[in-house]
Design an enzyme around this catalytic site. Structure first.
Site, PDB file in Angstrom:
ATOM      1  N   ARG A  82       0.833  -1.197   0.000  1.00 50.07           N
ATOM      2  CA  ARG A  82       0.000   0.000   0.000  1.00 50.07           C
ATOM      3  C   ARG A  82       0.866   1.245   0.000  1.00 50.07           C
ATOM      4  O   ARG A  82       1.908   1.289   0.643  1.00 50.07           O
ATOM      5  CB  ARG A  82      -0.894   0.006   1.233  1.00 50.07           C
TER       6      ARG A  82
ATOM      7  N   CYS B 281       0.242   5.604   0.430  1.00 50.69           N
ATOM      8  CA  CYS B 281      -0.725   6.637   0.791  1.00 50.69           C
ATOM      9  C   CYS B 281      -0.080   7.985   0.496  1.00 50.69           C
ATOM     10  O   CYS B 281       1.019   8.263   0.972  1.00 50.69           O
ATOM     11  CB  CYS B 281      -1.101   6.518   2.258  1.00 50.69           C
TER      12      CYS B 281
END
Length: 70
Positions: A46, A48
């Protein structure tokens, strides 16, 4: 996102990479909590990123790559 995954014969547990775009990084903890609940035990890669503006002035946008079931 769940409906898109479902219609593609996939699921949250089959996400292998997600990119989260936030208008305000101060929302990270809330997003992280919801993201973790939705994905259960799955821990896909992930990223961000805080951005200046999202389409339609949304506060969050998420893109993901997932495998599909045969």
């Amino acid at each position: 996102m769940g409906e898109v995954l479902k219609s593609s014969n996939s699921s949250f547990s089959q996400i292998v990479k997600a990119t989260i775009f936030l208008k305000n990084m101060n929302d990270f903890e809330t997003v992280n909590e919801i993201y973790g609940r939705r994905l259960g035990g799955a821990l896909p890669a992930r990223s961000c990123i805080e951005v200046a503006r999202l389409p339609k002035d949304f506060l969050i946008e998420i893109e993901c790559i997932a495998t599909i079931s045969e």
